[in-house]
Enzyme design. Structure first.
Site, PDB file in Angstrom:
ATOM      1  N   GLU A   1       0.831  -1.204   0.109  1.00  0.00           N
ATOM      2  CA  GLU A   1       0.613   0.253  -0.312  1.00  0.00           C
ATOM      3  C   GLU A   1       1.081   1.471   0.517  1.00  0.00           C
ATOM      4  O   GLU A   1       0.711   2.315  -0.849  1.00  0.00           O
ATOM      5  CB  GLU A   1      -0.921   0.207   1.121  1.00  0.00           C
ATOM      6  CG  GLU A   1      -1.907   1.445   1.144  1.00  0.00           C
ATOM      7  CD  GLU A   1      -2.866   0.925   2.330  1.00  0.00           C
ATOM      8  OE1 GLU A   1      -2.967  -0.200   3.070  1.00  0.00           O
ATOM      9  OE2 GLU A   1      -3.826   1.809   2.753  1.00  0.00           O
TER      10      GLU A   1
ATOM     11  N   SER B   1      -0.016   6.807  10.175  1.00  0.00           N
ATOM     12  CA  SER B   1      -0.142   8.141  10.268  1.00  0.00           C
ATOM     13  C   SER B   1       1.680   8.446   9.937  1.00  0.00           C
ATOM     14  O   SER B   1       2.187   7.505   9.780  1.00  0.00           O
ATOM     15  CB  SER B   1      -0.351   7.895  11.694  1.00  0.00           C
ATOM     16  OG  SER B   1       0.777   7.751  12.773  1.00  0.00           O
TER      17      SER B   1
ATOM     18  N   GLU C   1       3.070   9.495  11.754  1.00  0.00           N
ATOM     19  CA  GLU C   1       3.961  10.161  13.465  1.00  0.00           C
ATOM     20  C   GLU C   1       4.221   8.087  13.181  1.00  0.00           C
ATOM     21  O   GLU C   1       5.873   8.047  13.426  1.00  0.00           O
ATOM     22  CB  GLU C   1       3.211  10.130  14.024  1.00  0.00           C
ATOM     23  CG  GLU C   1       3.338  11.488  14.371  1.00  0.00           C
ATOM     24  CD  GLU C   1       1.948  12.464  13.094  1.00  0.00           C
ATOM     25  OE1 GLU C   1       0.407  10.843  13.108  1.00  0.00           O
ATOM     26  OE2 GLU C   1       1.748  13.068  13.952  1.00  0.00           O
TER      27      GLU C   1
HETATM   28  C1  LIG Z   1      -9.322   7.768   5.008  1.00  0.00           C
HETATM   29  C2  LIG Z   1      -9.077   5.866   5.553  1.00  0.00           C
HETATM   30  C3  LIG Z   1      -9.057   4.894   5.384  1.00  0.00           C
HETATM   31  C4  LIG Z   1      -9.205   4.051   5.917  1.00  0.00           C
HETATM   32  N1  LIG Z   1      -9.507   2.616   5.564  1.00  0.00           N
HETATM   33  C5  LIG Z   1      -9.031   1.434   6.461  1.00  0.00           C
HETATM   34  C6  LIG Z   1      -9.504   0.037   6.459  1.00  0.00           C
HETATM   35  O1  LIG Z   1     -10.077   0.320   4.387  1.00  0.00           O
HETATM   36  N2  LIG Z   1      -9.194  -0.591   6.627  1.00  0.00           N
HETATM   37  C7  LIG Z   1      -8.329  -0.605   7.637  1.00  0.00           C
HETATM   38  O2  LIG Z   1      -8.836  -1.867   8.684  1.00  0.00           O
HETATM   39  N3  LIG Z   1      -8.300   0.705   8.734  1.00  0.00           N
HETATM   40  C8  LIG Z   1      -8.475   1.798   7.666  1.00  0.00           C
HETATM   41  N4  LIG Z   1      -8.174   2.821   8.465  1.00  0.00           N
HETATM   42  C9  LIG Z   1      -7.934   2.874   9.735  1.00  0.00           C
HETATM   43  C10 LIG Z   1      -5.541   3.904   9.525  1.00  0.00           C
HETATM   44  O3  LIG Z   1      -5.307   2.499   9.353  1.00  0.00           O
HETATM   45  C11 LIG Z   1      -5.637   4.053  10.898  1.00  0.00           C
HETATM   46  O4  LIG Z   1      -6.683   4.932  10.921  1.00  0.00           O
HETATM   47  C12 LIG Z   1      -4.371   4.543  10.897  1.00  0.00           C
HETATM   48  O5  LIG Z   1      -3.709   3.527  11.292  1.00  0.00           O
HETATM   49  C13 LIG Z   1      -4.218   5.148  12.642  1.00  0.00           C
HETATM   50  O6  LIG Z   1      -4.669   4.393  13.906  1.00  0.00           O
HETATM   51  P1  LIG Z   1      -5.926   6.338  14.463  1.00  0.00           P
HETATM   52  O7  LIG Z   1      -6.608   6.210  13.627  1.00  0.00           O
HETATM   53  O8  LIG Z   1      -6.731   4.373  15.813  1.00  0.00           O
HETATM   54  O9  LIG Z   1      -5.111   6.135  15.269  1.00  0.00           O
HETATM   55  P2  LIG Z   1      -4.289   6.265  16.422  1.00  0.00           P
HETATM   56  O10 LIG Z   1      -3.457   4.832  16.063  1.00  0.00           O
HETATM   57  O11 LIG Z   1      -4.830   6.563  18.203  1.00  0.00           O
HETATM   58  O12 LIG Z   1      -3.543   7.187  16.270  1.00  0.00           O
HETATM   59  C14 LIG Z   1      -3.559   8.597  16.869  1.00  0.00           C
HETATM   60  C15 LIG Z   1      -2.373   9.494  16.534  1.00  0.00           C
HETATM   61  O13 LIG Z   1      -0.976   9.427  18.173  1.00  0.00           O
HETATM   62  C16 LIG Z   1      -0.047   9.421  17.013  1.00  0.00           C
HETATM   63  N5  LIG Z   1       0.515   7.727  17.381  1.00  0.00           N
HETATM   64  C17 LIG Z   1       0.431   7.111  17.268  1.00  0.00           C
HETATM   65  N6  LIG Z   1       1.241   6.390  18.062  1.00  0.00           N
HETATM   66  C18 LIG Z   1       2.305   6.637  17.895  1.00  0.00           C
HETATM   67  C19 LIG Z   1       4.014   7.171  18.178  1.00  0.00           C
HETATM   68  N7  LIG Z   1       3.645   4.829  18.640  1.00  0.00           N
HETATM   69  N8  LIG Z   1       4.724   7.195  18.083  1.00  0.00           N
HETATM   70  C20 LIG Z   1       4.034   8.376  16.852  1.00  0.00           C
HETATM   71  N9  LIG Z   1       2.725   9.582  17.452  1.00  0.00           N
HETATM   72  C21 LIG Z   1       1.527   8.212  17.537  1.00  0.00           C
HETATM   73  C22 LIG Z   1      -0.552   9.096  15.290  1.00  0.00           C
HETATM   74  O14 LIG Z   1      -0.130   8.826  14.691  1.00  0.00           O
HETATM   75  C23 LIG Z   1      -1.846  10.289  15.461  1.00  0.00           C
HETATM   76  O15 LIG Z   1      -1.354  11.266  15.237  1.00  0.00           O
HETATM   77  C24 LIG Z   1      -8.254   4.227   7.013  1.00  0.00           C
HETATM   78  C25 LIG Z   1      -8.433   5.751   7.683  1.00  0.00           C
HETATM   79  C26 LIG Z   1      -8.256   6.453   7.242  1.00  0.00           C
HETATM   80  C27 LIG Z   1      -8.137   7.784   7.269  1.00  0.00           C
END
Ligand SMILES: Cc1cc2nc3c(=O)[nH]c(=O)nc-3n(C[C@H](O)[C@H](O)[C@H](O)COP(=O)(O)OP(=O)(O)OC[C@H]3O[C@@H](n4cnc5c(N)ncnc54)[C@H](O)[C@@H]3O)c2cc1C
Length: 400
Positions: free
Chosen positions: A260, A383, A385
């Site tokens: 991806e 993400s 980060e």
């Molecule tokens: C448009 C879109 C489509 C998506 N499609 C899919 C899909 O089809 N299937 C699927 O399974 N998922 C999907 N996702 C989910 C995506 O993979 C997650 O949103 C992403 O992995 C981040 O996880 P979270 O949203 O739980 O944020 P969190 O992990 O809770 O993160 C919140 C914030 O904390 C930061 N952070 C977290 N951990 C750390 C670290 N260790 N060090 C520094 N900073 C950190 C992150 O960068 C972010 O800014 C999609 C997301 C989007 C936006």
């Protein structure tokens, strides 16, 4: 900015075409010119990785491509693909992008899932699923993220246990893109609660249409409902629909995510070229192209896109040489997603007051849509980060 309009993005990287390549290029270009007409022409440039607009029409377009054997360029012939070289795949991608054909709704199924299936699937699974993906009869959703397991994906809680020859699945996924349009889902499940968290995971392939699975679409600030919550309550799938060995789910998921972040970069870059061109035209048409500040941002944006192109070329060279891309794919993801967000800001500023208008039915102007949809790009596929952490640890060798 005065790049001639006839410039064909991408080809500068191929360093000339062989006769066979040029014939293929001509055939693809001719086919697109003669088929992207009528109703299909209305879907030019429509859709994206987080934009479900005109889904049914774009799906019909996919079938049109399939009928003419213009899909599965990277998939071996024995599974219904064309099995073409990387250069031929690029030529197809360049011509496709240049024609401004609709964003392909099947790209997550074909470019991500089918490619992963080729690595981890059994022969039976590959023959059963890949031809259906290529003929646009079967769409796949990705069930990785959960409310408390996004970046920290190894914390998934969705559980699966065996009942005879079936897996029974309990739990919840979230942000599941386009699941409401899909037939199947691959789900990262905890199958061994006693094992360390990266080791007790397995990927299961499940039909979405069954009583144990409920979908709830999530509407976003861009007005789209492109992703969903997915609830599993005694949902079932056959044990032979396990992807890769039991407890190997983490490795399978990592392979998919590196595809991806890595190989899909080039087609995005070509989409970016078109979008930047539209932003330049928009600035000129509303009289904003006189502003020195805006001109500088346009020039900077154009220059950075050239650099992104060179970086992508290096990624492709690595891919051609080694067959896979390492942690460098994180650099590409960072460069592309942050560049695109700056283009979103620029699009809104270039369009001026026009960007602030919203039509009835929450129909957004192109600049505002670009601005809002690009916000997601530093989140999905890992993400910003997390990519920076990967670059720090795996490329720079910095401590965790
Ligand atoms: C448009 C879109 C489509 C998506 N499609 C899919 C899909 O089809 N299937 C699927 O399974 N998922 C999907 N996702 C989910 C995506 O993979 C997650 O949103 C992403 O992995 C981040 O996880 P979270 O949203 O739980 O944020 P969190 O992990 O809770 O993160 C919140 C914030 O904390 C930061 N952070 C977290 N951990 C750390 C670290 N260790 N060090 C520094 N900073 C950190 C992150 O960068 C972010 O800014 C999609 C997301 C989007 C936006």
């Amino acid at each position: 900015v005065n790049e001639p309009r006839t410039h064909r993005p991408g080809y500068e990287f191929l360093d000339g075409l062989t006769e066979e390549e040029d014939t293929f290029r001509g055939e693809v270009a001719d086919w697109l010119r003669t088929h992207l007409v009528g109703e299909y022409a209305s879907a030019r440039g429509i859709g994206g990785p987080a934009d479900e607009s005109m889904w049914e029409l774009r799906k019909a377009w996919e079938k049109e491509l399939a009928r003419h054997n213009l899909r599965g360029m990277a998939v071996p012939v024995e599974y219904g693909g064309r099995g073409l070289s990387l250069r031929m795949q690029l030529i197809f991608a360049f011509e496709y992008a240049a024609s401004n054909a609709p964003y392909r709704p099947s790209s997550a199924s074909e470019d991500l899932f089918a490619q992963t299936l080729l690595v981890y699937g059994t022969e039976e699974q590959k023959h059963r699923f890949i031809p259906d993906i290529l003929s646009s009869n079967c769409y796949w959703a990705q069930g990785f993220s959960e409310p408390d397991a996004g970046s920290d994906m190894a914390s998934v809680k969705t559980q699966a246990y065996l009942d005879g020859d079936e897996w029974v699945v309990e739990g919840q996924k979230v942000w599941t893109t386009f699941a409401q349009f899909c037939d199947w889902i691959y789900v990262l499940c905890r199958t061994d609660p006693e094992a360390p968290k990266h080791k007790g995971l397995t990927i299961l392939m499940m039909p979405l249409d069954q009583p144990g699975i409920e979908l709830r679409p999530i509407r976003t600030m861009a007005g789209n409902a492109d992703f969903n919550e997915v609830f599993f309550s005694e949902a079932r799938t056959k044990v032979d629909l396990t992807l890769g060995p039991v407890s190997s789910g983490w490795g399978v998921a990592m392979t998919l995510l590196s595809i991806e972040r890595g190989t899909s970069l080039f087609s995005y870059q070509l989409m970016f070229e078109r979008e930047l061109r539209a932003v330049i035209d928009s600035a000129s048409s509303v009289g904003n192209a006189e502003s020195g500040e805006l001109r500088e941002r346009l020039i900077r944006s154009w220059s950075e896109l050239r650099l992104l192109g060179f970086f992508n070329q290096r990624i492709l060279t690595t891919l051609a040489r080694d067959g896979s891309v390492g942690p460098e794919s994180s650099i590409g993801k960072l460069l592309a997603s942050t560049w695109h967000q700056r283009l979103g800001n620029l699009a809104v500023d270039a369009a001026g007051l026009n960007a602030a208008l919203v039509q009835t039915d929450y129909e957004l102007p192109a600049a505002q849509k670009l601005f809002l949809l690009s916000r997601a790009e530093t989140i999905y596929g890992g993400s910003q980060e997390i990519q920076k952490n990967l670059v720090a640890e795996r490329i720079l060798g910095l401590p965790r």
